[in-house]
Design a protein around this motif. Structure first.
Motif, PDB file in Angstrom:
ATOM      1  N   SER A 142       0.831  -1.192   0.000  1.00  0.00           N
ATOM      2  CA  SER A 142       0.000   0.000   0.000  1.00  0.00           C
ATOM      3  C   SER A 142       0.870   1.248   0.000  1.00  0.00           C
ATOM      4  CB  SER A 142      -0.923   0.011   1.215  1.00  0.00           C
ATOM      5  OG  SER A 142      -0.162   0.125   2.392  1.00  0.00           O
ATOM      6  N   LYS A 143       0.243   2.353  -0.363  1.00  0.00           N
ATOM      7  CA  LYS A 143       0.908   3.646  -0.368  1.00  0.00           C
ATOM      8  C   LYS A 143      -0.012   4.633   0.336  1.00  0.00           C
ATOM      9  CE  LYS A 143       3.030   2.574  -4.761  1.00  0.00           C
ATOM     10  NZ  LYS A 143       3.262   2.954  -6.146  1.00  0.00           N
ATOM     11  N   LYS A 145      -0.271   9.037   1.646  1.00  0.00           N
ATOM     12  CA  LYS A 145       0.288  10.381   1.689  1.00  0.00           C
ATOM     13  C   LYS A 145      -0.635  11.255   2.529  1.00  0.00           C
ATOM     14  CE  LYS A 145       2.312  14.021  -1.192  1.00  0.00           C
ATOM     15  NZ  LYS A 145       2.619  14.447  -2.568  1.00  0.00           N
ATOM     16  N   TYR A 176       7.794  10.192  -5.104  1.00  0.00           N
ATOM     17  CA  TYR A 176       6.747   9.315  -5.616  1.00  0.00           C
ATOM     18  C   TYR A 176       7.084   8.838  -7.029  1.00  0.00           C
ATOM     19  CZ  TYR A 176       2.328   7.851  -7.624  1.00  0.00           C
ATOM     20  OH  TYR A 176       1.355   7.135  -8.274  1.00  0.00           O
ATOM     21  N   GLU A 180       9.872  -0.081  -1.027  1.00  0.00           N
ATOM     22  CA  GLU A 180       9.455   0.488   0.246  1.00  0.00           C
ATOM     23  C   GLU A 180      10.191   1.790   0.546  1.00  0.00           C
ATOM     24  OE1 GLU A 180       9.804  -1.215   4.605  1.00  0.00           O
ATOM     25  OE2 GLU A 180       8.287  -2.248   3.400  1.00  0.00           O
ATOM     26  N   TYR A 210       4.971  10.659   2.850  1.00  0.00           N
ATOM     27  CA  TYR A 210       4.675   9.676   1.793  1.00  0.00           C
ATOM     28  C   TYR A 210       5.292   8.356   2.234  1.00  0.00           C
ATOM     29  CZ  TYR A 210       4.882   7.032  -2.500  1.00  0.00           C
ATOM     30  OH  TYR A 210       4.751   6.042  -3.425  1.00  0.00           O
ATOM     31  N   TYR A 211       4.455   7.341   2.367  1.00  0.00           N
ATOM     32  CA  TYR A 211       4.914   6.005   2.746  1.00  0.00           C
ATOM     33  C   TYR A 211       4.522   5.031   1.658  1.00  0.00           C
ATOM     34  CZ  TYR A 211       5.213   7.998   7.445  1.00  0.00           C
ATOM     35  OH  TYR A 211       5.508   8.784   8.530  1.00  0.00           O
ATOM     36  N   ASP A 212       5.436   4.160   1.331  1.00  0.00           N
ATOM     37  CA  ASP A 212       5.203   3.106   0.356  1.00  0.00           C
ATOM     38  C   ASP A 212       5.572   1.789   1.032  1.00  0.00           C
ATOM     39  OD1 ASP A 212       5.139   1.332  -1.761  1.00  0.00           O
ATOM     40  OD2 ASP A 212       6.139   2.675  -3.150  1.00  0.00           O
ATOM     41  N   GLN A 214       5.746  -2.171   0.941  1.00  0.00           N
ATOM     42  CA  GLN A 214       5.759  -3.290  -0.022  1.00  0.00           C
ATOM     43  C   GLN A 214       5.472  -4.609   0.659  1.00  0.00           C
ATOM     44  OE1 GLN A 214       6.092  -2.825  -3.405  1.00  0.00           O
ATOM     45  NE2 GLN A 214       5.972  -0.696  -2.838  1.00  0.00           N
TER      46      GLN A 214
END
Length: 155
Positions: A106-107, A109, A130, A136, A151-153, A155
């Motif tokens: 998930s991502k 912001k 982005y 991640e 902003y988090y990504d 994985q």
């Protein structure tokens, strides 16, 4: 059957793949500083860990009037989720994409207050991160004394 699957699809996979631009979120923050303070004070004073804009909260028995107040304030800052840590650091997600609910990639912001507990890189532009990231990542951009964009990504 289709009416059941469509909301489920958007809940699990998100409905907008591209996050809001930094400039847009900066404008939201500038126009609503007082609302951010109210949300922070409310969450710090309450026992709730999170409240979703879809009327879900923890615990689920939040009084109706208080829930409506949270939802109205979240809408003012374009939030879809507000949560807090044990130290009362507040995070307000304005964009979610992916399968966060089921534990998949998930991502996210939005805005975060005093993100000291996160091991994130401080950057000048989340928009650029982005575009570059395919794995991640955790990024913050300072916007005020206590508030940051994030902003988090996952994985």
């Amino acid at each position: 059957m289709r009416s059941i699957l469509i909301p489920f699809f958007f809940l699990i996979f998100g409905c907008n793949e591209k996050p809001p631009a930094d400039l847009h979120l900066l404008n939201v923050y500038q126009k609503n500083k007082a609302t951010f303070k109210i949300l922070r004070d409310m969450m710090c004073g309450d026992r709730y860990k999170y409240i979703y804009s879809s009327d879900k909260s923890d615990p689920e028995n939040i009084p109706e009037l208080k829930l409506r107040t949270y939802l109205r304030l979240l809408k003012e800052v374009e939030g879809v989720l507000i949560s807090k840590s044990d130290k009362c650091n507040i995070s307000i997600s304005t964009w979610e994409f992916g399968r966060k609910i089921s534990g998949g990639p998930s991502k996210s912001k939005g805005f975060i207050m005093n993100p000291d507990q996160w091991n994130a890189e401080l950057v000048d532009s989340l928009d650029e991160q982005y575009k570059k990231r395919k794995s991640e990542a955790f990024f913050h951009r300072k916007i005020d004394n206590d508030w940051y964009l994030y902003y988090y990504d996952f994985q």
